[in-house]
Design an enzyme around this catalytic site. Sequence first.
Site, short mmCIF file in Angstrom:
data_model
loop_
_atom_site.label_atom_id
_atom_site.label_comp_id
_atom_site.label_asym_id
_atom_site.label_seq_id
_atom_site.Cartn_x
_atom_site.Cartn_y
_atom_site.Cartn_z
N LYS A 242 -35.68 56.78 127.28
CA LYS A 242 -34.99 57.76 126.42
C LYS A 242 -35.98 58.89 126.16
O LYS A 242 -36.69 58.90 125.15
CB LYS A 242 -34.53 57.07 125.14
CG LYS A 242 -33.45 57.84 124.40
CD LYS A 242 -32.78 56.97 123.34
CE LYS A 242 -31.95 57.78 122.39
NZ LYS A 242 -30.82 58.47 123.00
N1 PMP Z 1 -26.57 56.92 127.40
C1 PMP Z 1 -27.21 57.99 126.91
C2 PMP Z 1 -27.52 59.12 127.81
C3 PMP Z 1 -27.56 58.04 125.55
O1 PMP Z 1 -28.20 59.10 125.05
C4 PMP Z 1 -27.22 56.96 124.71
C5 PMP Z 1 -27.58 57.01 123.25
N2 PMP Z 1 -28.87 56.52 123.03
C6 PMP Z 1 -26.57 55.87 125.27
C7 PMP Z 1 -26.25 55.88 126.62
C8 PMP Z 1 -26.21 54.68 124.43
O2 PMP Z 1 -27.38 54.00 124.07
P1 PMP Z 1 -27.47 53.13 122.74
O3 PMP Z 1 -26.29 52.23 122.75
O4 PMP Z 1 -28.75 52.40 122.89
O5 PMP Z 1 -27.44 54.08 121.61
#
Ligand code: PMP
Length: 299
Positions: free
Chosen positions: A154
């Site tokens: 991320k």
């Molecule tokens: N894909 C992307 C590109 C994101 O930014 C997020 C948000 N973090 C997610 C998927 C979903 O991830 P999470 O469930 O860990 O928030």
Amino acid sequence: MYYNDQTIIFWNGKFVRAAEARIDLYSQTLHYGLGVFEGIRSYRHADGQTRIFKAVEHFERLRFSAESMNLPYAWTTAELAAATYEVLEQNNLQDAYIRPLVYAPANMKFDLNTESNIVIEAWPMQPFLGEKLLRVMTSSFQRPNPKGFKIAAKATGHYVNSILASQEAKARGFDEALLLDINDHVAEGPGANLFYEKDGKLFTPPPGNILPGITRNTVFEICDELEILLEEKLFTIDELKQADAVFFCGTAAEVIGWTSLDDTVFPMPWEKTLSKQVQDAYKRCTVGLQVKEYAEEAD
Ligand code: PMP
């Protein structure tokens, strides 16, 4: 408004006023987008206590993201979770969005950094505001090539792609974008993973071209417990348009259904879908209730 004069943040080991913290204008992160972050939520539980949802998973992913991006990471998950609870308490927050960010010091070169900075910010967020179904547009932007980026991390720079896609969709009157991967398979939204439902079964793209979300994992756990069939596979837009129902899931989005993709309206009433059962179960998980209790109540 994310903060005011009173807001307290955790910044490099100290609790300080957000308005008084400073970022170095020569930071490598600011110039080149090499930073890592998390999006976390806390919820007020039925007993009145505030709890961070999946804190360990999020801080472990922050470490993974930092290591993937060669950013020094000097913190333990336990100390960051404790610092986050302190930030919530000092700001009187219960239902909140929490944003940790690891960023580089002054460095105009592409060289490795010898240290990193960390900040943890939090602001109020109401749970499940987005009850309405989404109108989604297939983006003209692809997700980044996984051979060009560490796509499972991320990283701040990856969000240039997300912002371009989301802004394009909104400019055309849609609620959100859907991005394909470099081979034209469906990947994910700008800030959320997706699942589709067809003939009583859920499908979602495998890791490789997506951020493998923590909410996505929670959906796997919910499906396991509710005995909903689930398969990871690559699929195209044409296949997705044949779905009975589709939803996005992510920490901020939670579980949110779609009404349509481009001109295609999904036929099954949301209330009748398995996806809605997953949405309800997710809502229960976030506030500390059992998935199974939901299943029993639904019988
Ligand atoms: N894909 C992307 C590109 C994101 O930014 C997020 C948000 N973090 C997610 C998927 C979903 O991830 P999470 O469930 O860990 O928030």
